[in-house]
Scaffold this active site. Structure first.
Site, PDB file in Angstrom:
ATOM      1  N   LYS A   9       4.928   5.444  -0.379  1.00  0.00           N
ATOM      2  CA  LYS A   9       4.335   4.904  -1.613  1.00  0.00           C
ATOM      3  C   LYS A   9       4.114   6.010  -2.666  1.00  0.00           C
ATOM      4  O   LYS A   9       4.206   7.197  -2.351  1.00  0.00           O
ATOM      5  CB  LYS A   9       3.022   4.200  -1.250  1.00  0.00           C
ATOM      6  CG  LYS A   9       3.216   2.944  -0.375  1.00  0.00           C
ATOM      7  CD  LYS A   9       1.872   2.266  -0.142  1.00  0.00           C
ATOM      8  CE  LYS A   9       2.001   0.982   0.650  1.00  0.00           C
ATOM      9  NZ  LYS A   9       0.673   0.321   0.830  1.00  0.00           N
ATOM     10  N   TYR A  49       5.148  -8.153  -2.750  1.00  0.00           N
ATOM     11  CA  TYR A  49       3.811  -8.403  -2.202  1.00  0.00           C
ATOM     12  C   TYR A  49       3.327  -9.840  -2.494  1.00  0.00           C
ATOM     13  O   TYR A  49       2.117 -10.081  -2.549  1.00  0.00           O
ATOM     14  CB  TYR A  49       2.810  -7.385  -2.756  1.00  0.00           C
ATOM     15  CG  TYR A  49       2.828  -6.055  -2.018  1.00  0.00           C
ATOM     16  CD1 TYR A  49       2.506  -5.984  -0.662  1.00  0.00           C
ATOM     17  CD2 TYR A  49       3.126  -4.866  -2.668  1.00  0.00           C
ATOM     18  CE1 TYR A  49       2.501  -4.779   0.022  1.00  0.00           C
ATOM     19  CE2 TYR A  49       3.123  -3.647  -1.989  1.00  0.00           C
ATOM     20  CZ  TYR A  49       2.808  -3.613  -0.643  1.00  0.00           C
ATOM     21  OH  TYR A  49       2.791  -2.419   0.030  1.00  0.00           O
ATOM     22  N   PHE A  57      -7.247  -7.811  -4.895  1.00  0.00           N
ATOM     23  CA  PHE A  57      -6.682  -6.501  -5.234  1.00  0.00           C
ATOM     24  C   PHE A  57      -5.209  -6.576  -5.672  1.00  0.00           C
ATOM     25  O   PHE A  57      -4.572  -5.548  -5.896  1.00  0.00           O
ATOM     26  CB  PHE A  57      -6.826  -5.534  -4.048  1.00  0.00           C
ATOM     27  CG  PHE A  57      -6.201  -6.012  -2.761  1.00  0.00           C
ATOM     28  CD1 PHE A  57      -4.833  -5.862  -2.531  1.00  0.00           C
ATOM     29  CD2 PHE A  57      -6.977  -6.593  -1.772  1.00  0.00           C
ATOM     30  CE1 PHE A  57      -4.249  -6.298  -1.353  1.00  0.00           C
ATOM     31  CE2 PHE A  57      -6.394  -7.044  -0.590  1.00  0.00           C
ATOM     32  CZ  PHE A  57      -5.027  -6.892  -0.382  1.00  0.00           C
ATOM     33  N   ARG A  85       4.329   0.915  12.840  1.00  0.00           N
ATOM     34  CA  ARG A  85       2.928   0.572  12.542  1.00  0.00           C
ATOM     35  C   ARG A  85       1.981   1.544  13.250  1.00  0.00           C
ATOM     36  O   ARG A  85       0.940   1.923  12.711  1.00  0.00           O
ATOM     37  CB  ARG A  85       2.613  -0.871  12.984  1.00  0.00           C
ATOM     38  CG  ARG A  85       3.392  -1.969  12.254  1.00  0.00           C
ATOM     39  CD  ARG A  85       3.014  -2.164  10.824  1.00  0.00           C
ATOM     40  NE  ARG A  85       1.603  -2.468  10.625  1.00  0.00           N
ATOM     41  CZ  ARG A  85       1.089  -2.863   9.464  1.00  0.00           C
ATOM     42  NH1 ARG A  85       1.861  -3.011   8.392  1.00  0.00           N
ATOM     43  NH2 ARG A  85      -0.194  -3.114   9.341  1.00  0.00           N
ATOM     44  N   ARG A 102      -1.272   7.824   7.816  1.00  0.00           N
ATOM     45  CA  ARG A 102      -2.324   7.494   6.846  1.00  0.00           C
ATOM     46  C   ARG A 102      -3.541   8.395   7.005  1.00  0.00           C
ATOM     47  O   ARG A 102      -4.155   8.795   6.012  1.00  0.00           O
ATOM     48  CB  ARG A 102      -2.686   6.013   6.950  1.00  0.00           C
ATOM     49  CG  ARG A 102      -1.627   5.134   6.256  1.00  0.00           C
ATOM     50  CD  ARG A 102      -1.792   3.683   6.574  1.00  0.00           C
ATOM     51  NE  ARG A 102      -1.044   2.816   5.663  1.00  0.00           N
ATOM     52  CZ  ARG A 102      -0.865   1.522   5.875  1.00  0.00           C
ATOM     53  NH1 ARG A 102      -1.378   0.939   6.951  1.00  0.00           N
ATOM     54  NH2 ARG A 102      -0.182   0.797   5.014  1.00  0.00           N
ATOM     55  N   ASN A 112      -2.319   4.301   0.168  1.00  0.00           N
ATOM     56  CA  ASN A 112      -2.357   4.647   1.598  1.00  0.00           C
ATOM     57  C   ASN A 112      -1.004   5.127   2.146  1.00  0.00           C
ATOM     58  O   ASN A 112      -0.678   4.901   3.305  1.00  0.00           O
ATOM     59  CB  ASN A 112      -2.949   3.496   2.420  1.00  0.00           C
ATOM     60  CG  ASN A 112      -2.161   2.206   2.272  1.00  0.00           C
ATOM     61  OD1 ASN A 112      -1.143   2.177   1.588  1.00  0.00           O
ATOM     62  ND2 ASN A 112      -2.617   1.163   2.927  1.00  0.00           N
ATOM     63  N   HIS A 115       4.120   1.967   3.530  1.00  0.00           N
ATOM     64  CA  HIS A 115       4.181   0.546   3.890  1.00  0.00           C
ATOM     65  C   HIS A 115       5.063   0.434   5.127  1.00  0.00           C
ATOM     66  O   HIS A 115       6.024   1.189   5.266  1.00  0.00           O
ATOM     67  CB  HIS A 115       4.811  -0.275   2.765  1.00  0.00           C
ATOM     68  CG  HIS A 115       5.221  -1.649   3.211  1.00  0.00           C
ATOM     69  ND1 HIS A 115       4.330  -2.695   3.257  1.00  0.00           N
ATOM     70  CD2 HIS A 115       6.402  -2.123   3.698  1.00  0.00           C
ATOM     71  CE1 HIS A 115       4.957  -3.771   3.731  1.00  0.00           C
ATOM     72  NE2 HIS A 115       6.211  -3.449   4.009  1.00  0.00           N
ATOM     73  N   GLU A 126      12.274  -8.018   4.256  1.00  0.00           N
ATOM     74  CA  GLU A 126      11.998  -6.850   3.400  1.00  0.00           C
ATOM     75  C   GLU A 126      13.215  -5.936   3.296  1.00  0.00           C
ATOM     76  O   GLU A 126      13.472  -5.362   2.238  1.00  0.00           O
ATOM     77  CB  GLU A 126      10.786  -6.088   3.955  1.00  0.00           C
ATOM     78  CG  GLU A 126       9.502  -6.882   3.814  1.00  0.00           C
ATOM     79  CD  GLU A 126       8.276  -6.193   4.386  1.00  0.00           C
ATOM     80  OE1 GLU A 126       7.188  -6.755   4.281  1.00  0.00           O
ATOM     81  OE2 GLU A 126       8.410  -5.069   4.945  1.00  0.00           O
TER      82      GLU A 126
HETATM   83  P1  GDP Z   1      -0.742  -2.986   5.533  1.00  0.00           P
HETATM   84  O1  GDP Z   1       0.177  -3.958   6.233  1.00  0.00           O
HETATM   85  O2  GDP Z   1      -1.443  -2.054   6.489  1.00  0.00           O
HETATM   86  O3  GDP Z   1      -0.049  -2.227   4.406  1.00  0.00           O
HETATM   87  O4  GDP Z   1      -1.918  -3.828   4.849  1.00  0.00           O
HETATM   88  P2  GDP Z   1      -1.964  -5.238   4.070  1.00  0.00           P
HETATM   89  O5  GDP Z   1      -0.672  -6.003   4.247  1.00  0.00           O
HETATM   90  O6  GDP Z   1      -3.235  -5.918   4.459  1.00  0.00           O
HETATM   91  O7  GDP Z   1      -2.120  -4.828   2.541  1.00  0.00           O
HETATM   92  C1  GDP Z   1      -1.013  -4.435   1.760  1.00  0.00           C
HETATM   93  C2  GDP Z   1      -1.416  -3.277   0.879  1.00  0.00           C
HETATM   94  O8  GDP Z   1      -2.395  -3.691  -0.078  1.00  0.00           O
HETATM   95  C3  GDP Z   1      -2.111  -2.113   1.612  1.00  0.00           C
HETATM   96  O9  GDP Z   1      -1.216  -1.244   2.259  1.00  0.00           O
HETATM   97  C4  GDP Z   1      -2.847  -1.435   0.484  1.00  0.00           C
HETATM   98  O10 GDP Z   1      -1.978  -0.620  -0.313  1.00  0.00           O
HETATM   99  C5  GDP Z   1      -3.314  -2.632  -0.343  1.00  0.00           C
HETATM  100  N1  GDP Z   1      -4.660  -3.082   0.078  1.00  0.00           N
HETATM  101  C6  GDP Z   1      -5.009  -3.701   1.246  1.00  0.00           C
HETATM  102  N2  GDP Z   1      -6.322  -3.978   1.280  1.00  0.00           N
HETATM  103  C7  GDP Z   1      -6.823  -3.547   0.089  1.00  0.00           C
HETATM  104  C8  GDP Z   1      -8.133  -3.568  -0.505  1.00  0.00           C
HETATM  105  O11 GDP Z   1      -9.113  -4.045   0.079  1.00  0.00           O
HETATM  106  N3  GDP Z   1      -8.241  -3.019  -1.753  1.00  0.00           N
HETATM  107  C9  GDP Z   1      -7.175  -2.496  -2.436  1.00  0.00           C
HETATM  108  N4  GDP Z   1      -7.369  -1.964  -3.671  1.00  0.00           N
HETATM  109  N5  GDP Z   1      -5.935  -2.456  -1.915  1.00  0.00           N
HETATM  110  C10 GDP Z   1      -5.751  -2.971  -0.674  1.00  0.00           C
END
Ligand code: GDP
Length: 137
Positions: A9, A49, A57, A85, A102, A112, A115, A126
């Protein structure tokens, strides 16, 4: 043998840790089957997304993912989805296991570093979003 999608990212690209992150994959049995650097448009990020579009968010996530270039990769190996993961660590770097990507490189729950596809089904979608079959070797 599985394939999964990984994205380095904007925060991690900006910090010049592309090589360090790629090394985590290659040192842990995940082969780089495809790789390119791209700058996502707002439309790209929103489509990628789309599952998160109702989340509070979402707007910030699209802004962040378009704030600079990203590096998109297809990783290939045994249990590639789960292994990626595991190497990534938890979404929130404060909760990520020590030694994960991370924990070592992420700035925040949003910025973070990486992805990774969360299932084989999403991995296929994807990968198709970013790569033509002839680009995956
Ligand atoms: P991942 O699969 O671990 O990437 O997590 P998710 O699919 O739940 O979320 C997708 C992405 O959205 C995350 O990698 C973060 O970049 C962002 N994200 C997730 N949760 C939050 C949150 O609570 N706040 C904000 N600002 N970004 C978030």
């Amino acid at each position: 043998m599985e394939r999964t999608l990984s994205i380095i990212k904007p925060d991690a690209v900006q910090k010049s840790v592309i090589g360090k992150i790629v090394d985590r994959f290659e040192s842990n049995g995940l082969r780089i089957a495809a790789m390119k650097k791209v700058k996502l448009s707002a439309e790209d990020a929103a489509n990628f997304y789309a599952v998160h579009k109702e989340r509070p968010f979402f707007k910030d996530l699209v802004e962040y993912m378009t704030s600079g270039p990203v590096v998109v990769m297809v990783l290939e190996g045994e249990n590639a989805v789960a292994k990626n993961r595991e190497l990534m660590g938890a979404t929130d770097p404060k909760e990520a296991e020590p030694g994960t990507i991370r924990a070592d490189f992420a700035e925040s729950i949003e910025a973070n570093a990486v992805h990774g596809s969360d299932s084989l089904e999403n991995a296929e979608k994807e990968i198709r979003f970013f790569f033509a079959e002839r680009e995956i070797l």
